[in-house]
Design a protein around this motif. Structure first.
Motif, mmCIF file in Angstrom:
data_model
loop_
_atom_site.group_PDB
_atom_site.id
_atom_site.type_symbol
_atom_site.label_atom_id
_atom_site.label_comp_id
_atom_site.label_asym_id
_atom_site.label_seq_id
_atom_site.Cartn_x
_atom_site.Cartn_y
_atom_site.Cartn_z
ATOM 1 N N ASP A 106 0.811 -1.222 0.000
ATOM 2 C CA ASP A 106 0.000 0.000 0.000
ATOM 3 C C ASP A 106 0.843 1.271 0.000
ATOM 4 O O ASP A 106 0.454 2.274 -0.582
ATOM 5 C CB ASP A 106 -0.951 0.031 1.201
ATOM 6 N N ASN A 107 1.982 1.246 0.656
ATOM 7 C CA ASN A 107 2.837 2.433 0.744
ATOM 8 C C ASN A 107 4.129 2.283 -0.046
ATOM 9 O O ASN A 107 5.139 2.902 0.278
ATOM 10 C CB ASN A 107 3.148 2.738 2.215
ATOM 11 N N LYS A 109 7.020 2.779 -2.600
ATOM 12 C CA LYS A 109 7.527 4.062 -3.100
ATOM 13 C C LYS A 109 7.170 4.325 -4.566
ATOM 14 O O LYS A 109 7.067 5.471 -4.965
ATOM 15 C CB LYS A 109 9.038 4.148 -2.903
ATOM 16 N N SER A 110 6.968 3.276 -5.355
ATOM 17 C CA SER A 110 6.595 3.472 -6.763
ATOM 18 C C SER A 110 5.083 3.484 -6.960
ATOM 19 O O SER A 110 4.602 3.479 -8.082
ATOM 20 C CB SER A 110 7.204 2.367 -7.631
ATOM 21 N N GLY A 111 4.343 3.472 -5.871
ATOM 22 C CA GLY A 111 2.886 3.502 -5.955
ATOM 23 C C GLY A 111 2.282 2.140 -5.692
ATOM 24 O O GLY A 111 2.951 1.115 -5.743
ATOM 25 N N LYS A 112 0.997 2.154 -5.389
ATOM 26 C CA LYS A 112 0.274 0.912 -5.128
ATOM 27 C C LYS A 112 0.253 0.052 -6.387
ATOM 28 O O LYS A 112 0.269 0.575 -7.496
ATOM 29 C CB LYS A 112 -1.164 1.216 -4.703
ATOM 30 N N GLN A 114 -1.028 -1.878 -9.524
ATOM 31 C CA GLN A 114 -2.115 -1.544 -10.434
ATOM 32 C C GLN A 114 -2.766 -2.821 -10.959
ATOM 33 O O GLN A 114 -2.073 -3.748 -11.382
ATOM 34 C CB GLN A 114 -1.589 -0.712 -11.609
ATOM 35 N N TYR A 129 5.726 -1.250 -10.170
ATOM 36 C CA TYR A 129 6.599 -0.408 -10.995
ATOM 37 C C TYR A 129 5.817 0.081 -12.199
ATOM 38 O O TYR A 129 6.093 -0.247 -13.326
ATOM 39 C CB TYR A 129 7.860 -1.131 -11.483
ATOM 40 N N ASN A 130 4.837 0.858 -11.940
ATOM 41 C CA ASN A 130 3.923 1.288 -12.989
ATOM 42 C C ASN A 130 4.464 2.415 -13.856
ATOM 43 O O ASN A 130 3.917 2.694 -14.902
ATOM 44 C CB ASN A 130 2.611 1.711 -12.339
ATOM 45 N N ASN A 131 5.533 3.073 -13.449
ATOM 46 C CA ASN A 131 6.023 4.212 -14.213
ATOM 47 C C ASN A 131 7.275 3.901 -15.018
ATOM 48 O O ASN A 131 8.027 4.779 -15.369
ATOM 49 C CB ASN A 131 6.267 5.402 -13.279
ATOM 50 N N HIS A 135 8.023 -4.420 -15.147
ATOM 51 C CA HIS A 135 6.964 -4.667 -14.180
ATOM 52 C C HIS A 135 7.178 -6.009 -13.497
ATOM 53 O O HIS A 135 7.465 -7.003 -14.153
ATOM 54 C CB HIS A 135 5.590 -4.716 -14.861
#
Length: 154
Positions: A106-107, A109-112, A114, A129-131, A135
């Motif tokens: 949930d927290n 660093k690269s986001g929850k 997806q 690693y959505n950005n 992945h």
């Protein structure tokens, strides 16, 4: 100054993209058979093939945990189905394991994670690693991670 910021941004992206790991062994890290065995133990199944890019190797442990190496020793892909291996240990204290709750990320660093898709049996797939292009994928059943996998982008 703009060039320095741009170079820093590119370096940060490339560091993040290569942060995928299994028990601290990074994707793209080069390892010999002896080094893999020293780190993870003797595999239950080992397969080695010479191809146009060098040697490809598969190490299978337990219930279909698979570590795949290409180009004569470069760690490229993995599939983890048991809690004995930790993934993303370089980014998360203790990493994540099969059996962990999806909420452990949930927290992150690269986001929850997806949502990607549903499986016929009701499992769901998520990506981490959505950005960036790399992945790590999670197969989740009732909010519990049941498989962790990564395939090197071509």
């Amino acid at each position: 100054m703009k060039k320095i910021l741009l170079i820093s941004f590119i370096i940060a992206l490339s560091v993040n993209a290569s942060a995928q790991d299994v028990d601290g062994m990074r994707v793209d890290q080069k390892m010999t058979y002896a080094q893999v065995v020293a780190k993870f133990g003797k595999p239950d199944l080992y397969h080695k093939v010479n191809d146009e890019f060098g040697i490809s190797e598969d190490y299978v442990y337990g219930n279909n945990n698979r570590l795949h190496f290409e180009e004569t020793g470069k760690f490229r892909n993995f599939v983890i189905t048991e809690s004995r291996f930790a993934v993303l240990t370089l980014d998360i204290d203790g990493g994540i394991r099969v059996g962990d709750s999806l909420s452990k990320l949930d927290n992150f660093k690269s986001g929850k994670p997806q949502y990607v898709k549903d499986y016929e049996n009701g499992d769901k797939q998520y990506s981490v690693y959505n950005n960036c292009d790399d992945h790590v994928y999670l197969r989740v059943r009732d909010n519990i991670i049941v498989t962790i996998f990564y395939y090197y982008p071509v």
